[in-house]
Design an enzyme around this catalytic site. Structure first.
Site, PDB file in Angstrom:
ATOM      1  N   HIS A 175       0.757  -1.281  -0.116  1.00  0.00           N
ATOM      2  CA  HIS A 175      -0.093  -0.117  -0.156  1.00  0.00           C
ATOM      3  C   HIS A 175       0.689   1.152  -0.052  1.00  0.00           C
ATOM      4  CE1 HIS A 175      -3.662  -2.231   0.817  1.00  0.00           C
ATOM      5  NE2 HIS A 175      -4.248  -1.235   0.747  1.00  0.00           N
ATOM      6  N   HIS A 222       0.338  -3.592   9.126  1.00  0.00           N
ATOM      7  CA  HIS A 222       1.963  -3.453   8.988  1.00  0.00           C
ATOM      8  C   HIS A 222       2.416  -2.742  10.136  1.00  0.00           C
ATOM      9  CE1 HIS A 222       2.049  -4.719   4.618  1.00  0.00           C
ATOM     10  NE2 HIS A 222       1.121  -4.064   4.567  1.00  0.00           N
TER      11      HIS A 222
END
Length: 406
Positions: A175, A222
């Site tokens: 991302h 993350h």
């Protein structure tokens, strides 16, 4: 240095960020008849976890491919088994919605709308350049994930708001890679094509890419290290390739070998993608990206050969289109019709390709495990999204001309 890396990789750092933003983990509890319990007049959101209890939680030391997200083995018990649930409490709904929307900028729905929208409403040149860079950085990021095999943050202490990519590895954050490359490639490419204030564009690029990066911490997908590495990888690739962007595009549009290379090289890379000992969505997502990029590349080459590129005419850079009601209505009509064409293409191509492949390999079309096999997943996704890219770059604008929308 090792201490800094360990600190940035620590799951507790992600949990602290979530709590600062108003997202709190609620202690896991057995499933009851009322899955939404509100003991303190605060709405509690419950996320079912695939962990089984038999009077107590069962934790196995065995991990699948050392991925901590698979640390808890799915065990089957008798009928008195209970499902452990992970709950979370949202105390700041403004940030919650902001980060969830920001996270969506890395999903397929964003790519299948934003990038074609640039092609239809602004300049196919910008769409082409973004697609090229997007495919390159995403392949690098996806491969690094499956080569390094570093797990995502642990839950608990982290609240995980997404489940689809939870079986993927963590570092780097794709991302972060995609957001950085898309917004800053657009920023670097647009001044030669469109008149705008560069400082404003820089601010928009920093804010949007920053929100996407922070959203990966907020959703618990993350660690800070994953995100930082994603940004650095994207910045490094852009820095190295920037001097060659124009040269590559000239070859892409004029070389007689361009269509063959655009189809053969990505397909080869999809088939030789690193193998794991468990299924991960990374290979399928990479195939989707490469298929879209291959279709667009061939489409742009065809348009160049036909002498109809649909790019702005006259002296460049051109002024930004005025935001009038008529212009907004025209843009909305193009967007709606274009997205509908891509969705129909995707569905039709997916259905036909799956039926052909499943018939060839003699498996049921609705067999989920069979569809994950490389010999089925790679060709059906590559063919599907190659056709989507071709329709986007060749067909849609010509339909707009017939309907007097362009």
């Amino acid at each position: 240095m090792c201490e800094i890396v360990a600190y940035l990789y620590d799951s507790e750092l992600v949990a602290k960020f979530q709590r600062r933003c108003g997202l709190f983990l609620v202690e896991a509890h057995p499933k009851t008849d009322n899955p939404l319990q509100d003991t303190d007049d605060t709405e509690i959101h419950v996320r079912k976890r695939c962990r089984r209890l038999n009077g107590h939680s069962v934790i196995t030391k065995e991990k699948l491919d050392n991925n901590s997200n698979d640390e808890f083995e799915k065990n089957e018990f008798t009928s008195n088994a209970q499902v452990l649930q992970q709950g979370y409490e949202v105390r700041n709904w403004l940030l919650h919605i902001l980060f969830l929307v920001s996270a969506s900028l890395g999903h397929e729905i964003f790519y299948i709308t934003f990038l074609p929208c640039l092609h239809w409403n602004l300049d196919p040149f910008l769409c082409r350049r973004l697609v090229n860079m997007w495919a390159l950085v995403m392949y690098i990021g996806q491969v690094l994930k499956d080569v390094l095999k570093l797990p995502r943050p642990l839950s608990p202490p982290v609240v995980k708001l997404e489940s689809r990519v939870d079986v993927e590895y963590g570092l780097p954050s794709t991302h972060a890679i995609a957001a950085t490359s898309i917004f800053f490639t657009l920023l670097l490419s647009a001044p030669s094509r469109v008149q705008f204030q560069f400082e404003v564009g820089l601010l928009v690029a920093v804010v949007l890419s920053g929100l996407v990066c922070l959203s990966r911490l907020y959703t618990g997908m993350h660690s800070a290290l994953d995100v930082i590495c994603g940004v650095l990888i994207s910045a490094g690739v852009m820095l190295i390739t920037y001097p060659y962007w124009e040269t590559f595009e000239v070859l892409q549009l004029t070389s007689p070998f361009s269509p063959v290379i655009a189809l053969a090289l990505p397909l080869f890379l999809c088939y030789t993608y690193p193998e794991l000992d468990h299924y991960s969505t990374t290979r399928g997502d990479t195939t989707t990206i490469f298929g879209s990029a291959a279709g667009c590349s061939v489409g742009y080459w065809v348009n160049e050969q036909l002498g109809e590129t649909f790019e702005p005419q006259g002296v460049l850079p051109v002024p930004l289109p005025s935001l009038t009601l008529a212009g907004l209505a025209m843009g909305t009509a193009r967007f709606t019709l274009g997205v509908a064409a891509l969705v129909v293409t995707r569905q039709a191509a997916k259905t036909v390709s799956l039926r052909v492949l499943c018939s060839w390999y003699r498996v049921a079309v609705n067999d989920r495990e069979a569809r994950r096999r490389k010999e089925i997943e790679v060709p059906y996704k590559f063919v599907t999204y190659t056709l989507v890219g071709l329709v986007n770059s060749i067909v849609v604008n010509r339909v707009f001309i017939l309907l007097r929308l362009l």
